[in-house]
Every structure is written in C-alpha cells, then in structure tokens.
Design a protein around this motif. Structure first.
Motif, PDB file in Angstrom:
ATOM      1  N   THR A 167      48.246  43.469 -27.196  1.00 49.66           N
ATOM      2  CA  THR A 167      49.031  42.266 -26.944  1.00 49.66           C
ATOM      3  C   THR A 167      50.433  42.674 -26.512  1.00 49.66           C
ATOM      4  OG1 THR A 167      47.773  41.037 -28.592  1.00 49.66           O
ATOM      5  CG2 THR A 167      49.896  40.118 -27.952  1.00 49.66           C
ATOM      6  N   VAL A 168      50.874  42.110 -25.402  1.00 51.97           N
ATOM      7  CA  VAL A 168      52.204  42.393 -24.862  1.00 51.97           C
ATOM      8  C   VAL A 168      52.966  41.074 -24.779  1.00 51.97           C
ATOM      9  CG1 VAL A 168      53.475  43.278 -22.869  1.00 51.97           C
ATOM     10  CG2 VAL A 168      51.270  44.300 -23.496  1.00 51.97           C
ATOM     11  N   LYS A 169      54.168  41.043 -25.351  1.00 49.65           N
ATOM     12  CA  LYS A 169      55.007  39.851 -25.256  1.00 49.65           C
ATOM     13  C   LYS A 169      55.598  39.770 -23.850  1.00 49.65           C
ATOM     14  CE  LYS A 169      56.293  39.802 -30.095  1.00 49.65           C
ATOM     15  NZ  LYS A 169      57.387  39.890 -31.077  1.00 49.65           N
ATOM     16  N   LEU A 170      55.601  38.563 -23.305  1.00 45.64           N
ATOM     17  CA  LEU A 170      56.147  38.328 -21.968  1.00 45.64           C
ATOM     18  C   LEU A 170      57.276  37.313 -22.052  1.00 45.64           C
ATOM     19  CD1 LEU A 170      52.800  37.825 -20.013  1.00 45.64           C
ATOM     20  CD2 LEU A 170      54.145  39.924 -20.169  1.00 45.64           C
ATOM     21  N   THR A 171      58.161  37.366 -21.097  1.00 45.37           N
ATOM     22  CA  THR A 171      59.183  36.330 -21.002  1.00 45.37           C
ATOM     23  C   THR A 171      58.616  35.173 -20.181  1.00 45.37           C
ATOM     24  OG1 THR A 171      60.119  37.207 -18.959  1.00 45.37           O
ATOM     25  CG2 THR A 171      61.016  38.077 -21.033  1.00 45.37           C
ATOM     26  N   ALA A 172      59.285  34.045 -20.252  1.00 47.00           N
ATOM     27  CA  ALA A 172      58.846  32.883 -19.470  1.00 47.00           C
ATOM     28  C   ALA A 172      58.924  33.183 -17.970  1.00 47.00           C
ATOM     29  CB  ALA A 172      59.709  31.671 -19.813  1.00 47.00           C
ATOM     30  N   GLU A 173      59.811  34.078 -17.576  1.00 48.18           N
ATOM     31  CA  GLU A 173      59.954  34.422 -16.167  1.00 48.18           C
ATOM     32  C   GLU A 173      58.833  35.347 -15.684  1.00 48.18           C
ATOM     33  OE1 GLU A 173      63.495  33.085 -17.998  1.00 48.18           O
ATOM     34  OE2 GLU A 173      62.551  35.011 -18.414  1.00 48.18           O
ATOM     35  N   THR A 174      58.353  36.239 -16.542  1.00 48.93           N
ATOM     36  CA  THR A 174      57.323  37.196 -16.113  1.00 48.93           C
ATOM     37  C   THR A 174      55.898  36.686 -16.337  1.00 48.93           C
ATOM     38  OG1 THR A 174      57.378  38.345 -18.245  1.00 48.93           O
ATOM     39  CG2 THR A 174      58.816  39.192 -16.491  1.00 48.93           C
ATOM     40  N   ALA A 175      55.735  35.677 -17.163  1.00 52.71           N
ATOM     41  CA  ALA A 175      54.389  35.158 -17.449  1.00 52.71           C
ATOM     42  C   ALA A 175      53.639  34.728 -16.181  1.00 52.71           C
ATOM     43  CB  ALA A 175      54.464  34.013 -18.458  1.00 52.71           C
ATOM     44  N   PRO A 176      54.264  34.000 -15.235  1.00 52.01           N
ATOM     45  CA  PRO A 176      53.527  33.623 -14.025  1.00 52.01           C
ATOM     46  C   PRO A 176      53.048  34.831 -13.207  1.00 52.01           C
ATOM     47  CG  PRO A 176      55.504  32.298 -14.229  1.00 52.01           C
ATOM     48  CD  PRO A 176      55.577  33.364 -15.277  1.00 52.01           C
ATOM     49  N   LEU A 177      53.812  35.910 -13.217  1.00 51.40           N
ATOM     50  CA  LEU A 177      53.412  37.122 -12.514  1.00 51.40           C
ATOM     51  C   LEU A 177      52.100  37.665 -13.093  1.00 51.40           C
ATOM     52  CD1 LEU A 177      54.215  39.465 -10.543  1.00 51.40           C
ATOM     53  CD2 LEU A 177      55.343  40.513 -12.510  1.00 51.40           C
TER      54      LEU A 177
END
Length: 126
Positions: free
Chosen positions: A76-86
């Motif tokens: 599991t890797v935490k993502l930011t709201a900006e990188t999630a769509p990528l």
C-alpha cells in the motif's frame, strides 16, 4: 508434394492476421501503466468525541492509496490528491494491456489450431 491451402483457409488466416495486427496496434497506444487499485478513503480518527465516529458524512479525507500485490503480499502506497489521478490512469492502462494480451492470445490459439488442422490433413493425404 505439399498441398495448397484452400482459398477459404487463406482468407480466414489473412483475416486472423489483420485482427492480430489491429490488436498489436492497441498495444502501441498504451501509456505508462501499473498494476493495482487506487482507493479513495474516508477515515475515522481515534478520538472518541470526534463527529467522524458517529456520522459517516463527517469522516476525514479523502485519502488516496494505491494497492498492489508483490509475491503474495499486498503493498500500500499513500498518494496525494494531485498524484491519485495519475495512478488511476496508469491502472486503467494496465487493465487495457491485460485485455489486449488476452485477445491476442485467444486469436493466436485460434489461428494456430487452424494451421495445425491444415498440416495434419495435408499429412494424411500424402
């Protein structure tokens, strides 16, 4: 003396070849990809008096996570709201890749069976 293929066999094999080339073309359209899933989570905190404990609409977040499997273990890797769509787009590309490979595999098996039948029938007749 090798037996000539019937026109219908040639047409069918050519049709398989064209479809195979189309499916290969789909692979060239792919962008970066990654296996896994991107989750959007709304979380409860550990404070017993916080509103998130009683009302799901007041949970904290959204928090994004990318999960995937390596050697039977979930990562599991935490993502930011900006990188999630990528990562969501990359996961969609991975599913497209798997679907394209599956279509190529099925088509290859069909074409190979037809070729094998032709070879076997030609061998029996000689």
């Amino acid at each position: 003396m090798p037996k000539k293929r019937s026109p219908s066999t040639v047409v069918t094999l050519e049709r398989h070849r064209q479809r195979f080339d189309e499916f290969k073309g789909e692979l060239q359209q792919l962008e970066f990809f990654c296996k896994g899933t991107v989750l959007r989570r709304m979380m409860r905190c550990g404070k017993p008096q916080c509103a998130c404990q009683k009302d799901p609409a007041k949970r904290h977040g959204p928090y994004f996570q990318w999960t995937y499997n390596v050697n039977g273990k979930t990562v599991t890797v935490k993502l930011t709201a900006e990188t999630a769509p990528l990562y969501q787009a990359a996961a969609r590309q991975y599913r497209k890749l798997k679907a394209s490979l599956h279509r190529l595999e099925r088509l290859s098996a069909t074409a190979l069976r037809q070729e094998a039948r032709f070879i076997q029938s030609a061998r029996r007749r000689t």
